[in-house]
Design a protein around this motif. Sequence first.
Motif, short mmCIF file in Angstrom:
data_model
loop_
_atom_site.label_atom_id
_atom_site.label_comp_id
_atom_site.label_asym_id
_atom_site.label_seq_id
_atom_site.Cartn_x
_atom_site.Cartn_y
_atom_site.Cartn_z
N LYS A 9 0.92 -1.29 -0.09
CA LYS A 9 -0.07 0.05 0.11
C LYS A 9 0.90 1.08 0.15
CE LYS A 9 -3.20 2.65 2.83
NZ LYS A 9 -3.90 2.61 4.17
N VAL A 10 0.42 2.07 -0.75
CA VAL A 10 1.12 3.52 -0.75
C VAL A 10 0.20 4.54 -0.52
CG1 VAL A 10 3.18 2.87 -2.31
CG2 VAL A 10 0.85 3.85 -3.29
N GLU A 11 0.76 5.56 -0.02
CA GLU A 11 -0.13 6.84 0.72
C GLU A 11 0.62 7.93 0.60
OE1 GLU A 11 -3.26 7.58 4.32
OE2 GLU A 11 -1.41 6.28 4.47
N ASP A 12 0.05 9.09 0.22
CA ASP A 12 0.38 10.37 0.16
C ASP A 12 -0.10 11.35 1.24
OD1 ASP A 12 2.63 10.26 -1.55
OD2 ASP A 12 1.35 10.83 -3.24
N LYS A 13 0.57 11.70 2.19
CA LYS A 13 -0.20 12.75 3.41
C LYS A 13 0.42 14.08 3.40
CE LYS A 13 -0.57 8.73 6.61
NZ LYS A 13 -0.55 8.39 8.13
N GLU A 14 -0.61 15.02 3.29
CA GLU A 14 -0.26 16.34 3.30
C GLU A 14 0.00 16.98 4.64
OE1 GLU A 14 0.34 18.30 0.30
OE2 GLU A 14 -0.11 16.69 -0.85
N LYS A 15 0.95 17.77 4.77
CA LYS A 15 1.30 18.57 5.91
C LYS A 15 1.03 17.76 7.07
CE LYS A 15 0.07 22.89 3.78
NZ LYS A 15 -0.70 23.99 4.10
N MET A 16 1.63 16.68 7.08
CA MET A 16 1.53 15.69 8.37
C MET A 16 2.25 15.98 9.57
SD MET A 16 3.16 11.64 8.19
CE MET A 16 2.86 10.74 9.65
N ARG A 17 0.99 16.20 10.50
CA ARG A 17 1.29 16.57 11.87
C ARG A 17 1.66 18.08 11.94
NH1 ARG A 17 0.95 12.39 15.69
NH2 ARG A 17 1.10 10.51 14.61
N GLY A 19 3.47 19.57 9.59
CA GLY A 19 4.55 19.49 8.80
C GLY A 19 4.49 20.19 7.50
N GLU A 20 5.48 20.43 6.81
CA GLU A 20 5.19 21.09 5.33
C GLU A 20 5.44 20.25 4.26
OE1 GLU A 20 8.75 23.83 5.12
OE2 GLU A 20 8.60 24.02 7.29
N GLY A 21 4.71 20.02 3.14
CA GLY A 21 4.70 19.61 1.84
C GLY A 21 4.16 18.20 1.97
N THR A 22 4.29 17.16 1.43
CA THR A 22 3.92 16.07 1.15
C THR A 22 4.72 14.82 1.55
OG1 THR A 22 2.57 16.92 -0.80
CG2 THR A 22 2.69 14.25 -0.46
N VAL A 23 4.24 13.89 2.33
CA VAL A 23 5.05 12.91 2.86
C VAL A 23 4.69 11.66 2.05
CG1 VAL A 23 5.47 11.36 4.79
CG2 VAL A 23 5.38 13.95 4.97
N HIS A 24 5.27 10.90 1.36
CA HIS A 24 5.12 9.50 0.62
C HIS A 24 5.47 8.43 1.55
CE1 HIS A 24 4.16 7.22 -2.58
NE2 HIS A 24 5.40 6.36 -2.40
N PHE A 25 4.34 7.57 1.89
CA PHE A 25 4.43 6.27 2.39
C PHE A 25 4.49 5.19 1.79
CE2 PHE A 25 3.27 9.14 6.03
CZ PHE A 25 3.57 8.45 7.13
N THR A 26 5.39 4.04 1.80
CA THR A 26 5.25 2.76 1.17
C THR A 26 5.15 1.89 2.42
OG1 THR A 26 6.40 3.17 -0.84
CG2 THR A 26 6.10 0.91 -0.26
N TYR A 27 4.01 1.26 2.72
CA TYR A 27 3.71 0.45 3.95
C TYR A 27 4.44 -0.92 3.72
CZ TYR A 27 0.92 4.11 5.66
OH TYR A 27 0.38 5.29 6.05
N LEU A 28 5.56 -1.47 4.29
CA LEU A 28 6.16 -2.54 3.96
C LEU A 28 5.41 -3.66 4.62
CD1 LEU A 28 9.55 -1.19 4.72
CD2 LEU A 28 8.50 -1.25 2.64
N LEU A 29 4.80 -3.44 5.57
CA LEU A 29 3.95 -4.62 6.29
C LEU A 29 2.64 -3.97 6.73
CD1 LEU A 29 6.57 -5.92 8.93
CD2 LEU A 29 5.65 -7.21 6.73
N ASP A 30 1.57 -4.61 6.80
CA ASP A 30 0.23 -4.37 7.25
C ASP A 30 0.21 -4.36 8.70
OD1 ASP A 30 -2.42 -3.93 7.94
OD2 ASP A 30 -3.09 -5.06 6.43
N THR A 44 9.28 8.77 2.33
CA THR A 44 10.15 9.78 1.34
C THR A 44 9.64 11.04 1.67
OG1 THR A 44 10.37 7.83 -0.12
CG2 THR A 44 10.67 10.20 -0.82
N LEU A 45 10.56 12.05 1.92
CA LEU A 45 10.40 13.26 1.95
C LEU A 45 11.19 14.01 0.81
CD1 LEU A 45 10.95 14.00 5.83
CD2 LEU A 45 8.86 13.56 4.69
N LYS A 46 10.60 15.16 0.11
CA LYS A 46 11.25 15.90 -0.78
C LYS A 46 12.02 17.05 0.04
CE LYS A 46 7.97 14.94 -4.52
NZ LYS A 46 7.00 15.39 -5.45
N PRO A 47 12.88 17.50 -0.70
CA PRO A 47 13.48 18.54 0.08
C PRO A 47 12.67 19.80 0.43
CG PRO A 47 14.80 18.28 -2.04
CD PRO A 47 13.76 17.25 -2.03
N GLY A 48 12.72 20.17 1.63
CA GLY A 48 12.08 21.37 2.24
C GLY A 48 10.63 20.46 2.92
#
Length: 114
Positions: A9-17, A19-30, A44-48
């Motif tokens: 499963k993959v997911e993008d979260k905006e302004k997580m907690r 924070g700034e920008g988009t945080v990209h998740f790849t869930y390695l386990l459920d 994965t966090l992009k610069p900034g």
Amino acid sequence: MVIRRNEMKVEDKEKMRDGEGTVHFTYLLDGSKEKNARMFAEITLKPGCSIGYHQHNSETEYYFILSGTGTVNDDGKEVQVKQGDSIITGNGASHSIKNTGEDLLIFHAVIVTY
């Protein structure tokens, strides 16, 4: 059991907690199927981009930096991190992380509950 990358499963979260920008998740386990492991993901966090400051009660979160550079607020102390570093936050401590480099900041995050 083998879990293929394209089955994760993959997911993008905006302004997580807050924070700034988009945080990209790849869930390695459920995490819902693992005892005492609430989350096991590659983040994965992009610069900034960042995950905002938050606390961990009744659990510990482990970050394992795979590539890139960043700054961690480790319970009130700013610390520079890079490939090969580990960050451990639990027992009521708080943390945040920000990509302060020019490349992607990629790390594994594991949350163990107790």
